[in-house]
Scaffold this motif. Structure first.
Motif, PDB file in Angstrom:
ATOM      1  N   UNK A  17       1.143  -1.293  -0.014  1.00 22.67           N
ATOM      2  CA  UNK A  17       0.080   0.040   0.238  1.00 22.67           C
ATOM      3  C   UNK A  17       0.684   1.755  -0.210  1.00 22.67           C
ATOM      4  N   UNK A  18       1.762   1.120   0.697  1.00 24.22           N
ATOM      5  CA  UNK A  18       3.093   2.730   0.152  1.00 24.22           C
ATOM      6  C   UNK A  18       3.647   2.792  -0.639  1.00 24.22           C
ATOM      7  N   UNK A 121      11.754   6.359   3.022  1.00 25.67           N
ATOM      8  CA  UNK A 121      10.343   6.359   3.117  1.00 25.67           C
ATOM      9  C   UNK A 121      10.066   4.627   4.268  1.00 25.67           C
ATOM     10  N   UNK A 122      10.202   4.393   5.290  1.00 27.57           N
ATOM     11  CA  UNK A 122      10.538   3.700   5.956  1.00 27.57           C
ATOM     12  C   UNK A 122      11.497   2.340   5.413  1.00 27.57           C
ATOM     13  N   UNK A 123      12.780   2.954   5.256  1.00 24.22           N
ATOM     14  CA  UNK A 123      14.452   1.455   4.394  1.00 24.22           C
ATOM     15  C   UNK A 123      14.673   1.661   5.584  1.00 24.22           C
ATOM     16  N   UNK A 124      15.949   1.377   5.100  1.00 21.26           N
ATOM     17  CA  UNK A 124      17.105   0.646   6.151  1.00 21.26           C
ATOM     18  C   UNK A 124      17.523   2.111   6.997  1.00 21.26           C
ATOM     19  N   UNK A 125      18.496   1.623   7.368  1.00 17.81           N
ATOM     20  CA  UNK A 125      19.679   3.474   7.583  1.00 17.81           C
ATOM     21  C   UNK A 125      20.949   3.247   6.860  1.00 17.81           C
ATOM     22  N   UNK A 138       6.226  10.222   5.003  1.00 14.08           N
ATOM     23  CA  UNK A 138       4.749   9.858   4.421  1.00 14.08           C
ATOM     24  C   UNK A 138       4.822   9.780   2.751  1.00 14.08           C
ATOM     25  N   UNK A 139       4.375   9.182   1.766  1.00 14.75           N
ATOM     26  CA  UNK A 139       4.375   9.261   0.174  1.00 14.75           C
ATOM     27  C   UNK A 139       4.609  10.437  -0.269  1.00 14.75           C
ATOM     28  N   UNK A 140       3.591  11.389   0.236  1.00 17.40           N
ATOM     29  CA  UNK A 140       3.781  12.511  -0.362  1.00 17.40           C
ATOM     30  C   UNK A 140       5.227  13.579  -0.032  1.00 17.40           C
TER      31      UNK A 140
END
Length: 152
Positions: A17-18, A121-125, A138-140
């Motif tokens: 969904x993201x 966006x909710x990714x690896x550091x 957020x996607x925006x």
């Protein structure tokens, strides 16, 4: 502009969904999506982009364009396997990184080598690896960050 979106080939419903929302947002703002052209994040981002009438490019690991997901407009067969991961960030003006595995990490590394802006966006550091990744929520915000950096 072209924006490369990277992330896992096997993802959860929430991650799908993201990714789809990122694709919709990019297309709604007139940007072209570049991805690896297969399933998971790649299919979801392309599906979102197509829902908004956007254009999608899939850089495939195989020699067959027909192996692209159904939402890829321009499939590019490479025959390179995982080595094609270098081409995904190279062909975007910036990169939006979502959650993924070692393939996504390799694409993040190439984004750093090619000096591409990376928004996570909710990714690896990956700060310790020398990749300048700007985290967003957020996607925006991901698309806002890409646009702002490239307009500067």
């Amino acid at each position: 502009m072209r924006v490369s979106v990277i992330g896992g080939g096997t993802i959860t419903d929430e991650q799908s969904a993201r990714a789809e929302a990122v694709g919709r947002e990019l297309a709604a703002r007139g940007h072209t999506v570049v991805c690896g052209g297969r399933g998971g994040t790649m299919e979801a981002v392309c599906r979102g982009a197509k829902a908004e009438g956007g254009t999608t490019i899939g850089i495939l690991p195989s020699e067959r364009r027909a192996q692209a997901n159904d939402y890829v407009d321009i499939p590019i067969a490479t025959g390179l396997g995982h080595a094609r991961n270098a081409l995904v960030p190279l062909n975007g003006d910036a990169v939006i990184a979502l959650a993924g595995g070692v393939g996504t990490l390799s694409e993040l590394g190439f984004a750093g080598i090619y000096d591409r802006l990376v928004v996570g966006l909710a990714a690896h550091d990956v700060a310790d690896a020398g990749v300048d990744l700007e985290p967003v929520d957020t996607p925006e915000a991901a698309v806002d960050a890409v646009e702002a950096a490239l307009e500067a």
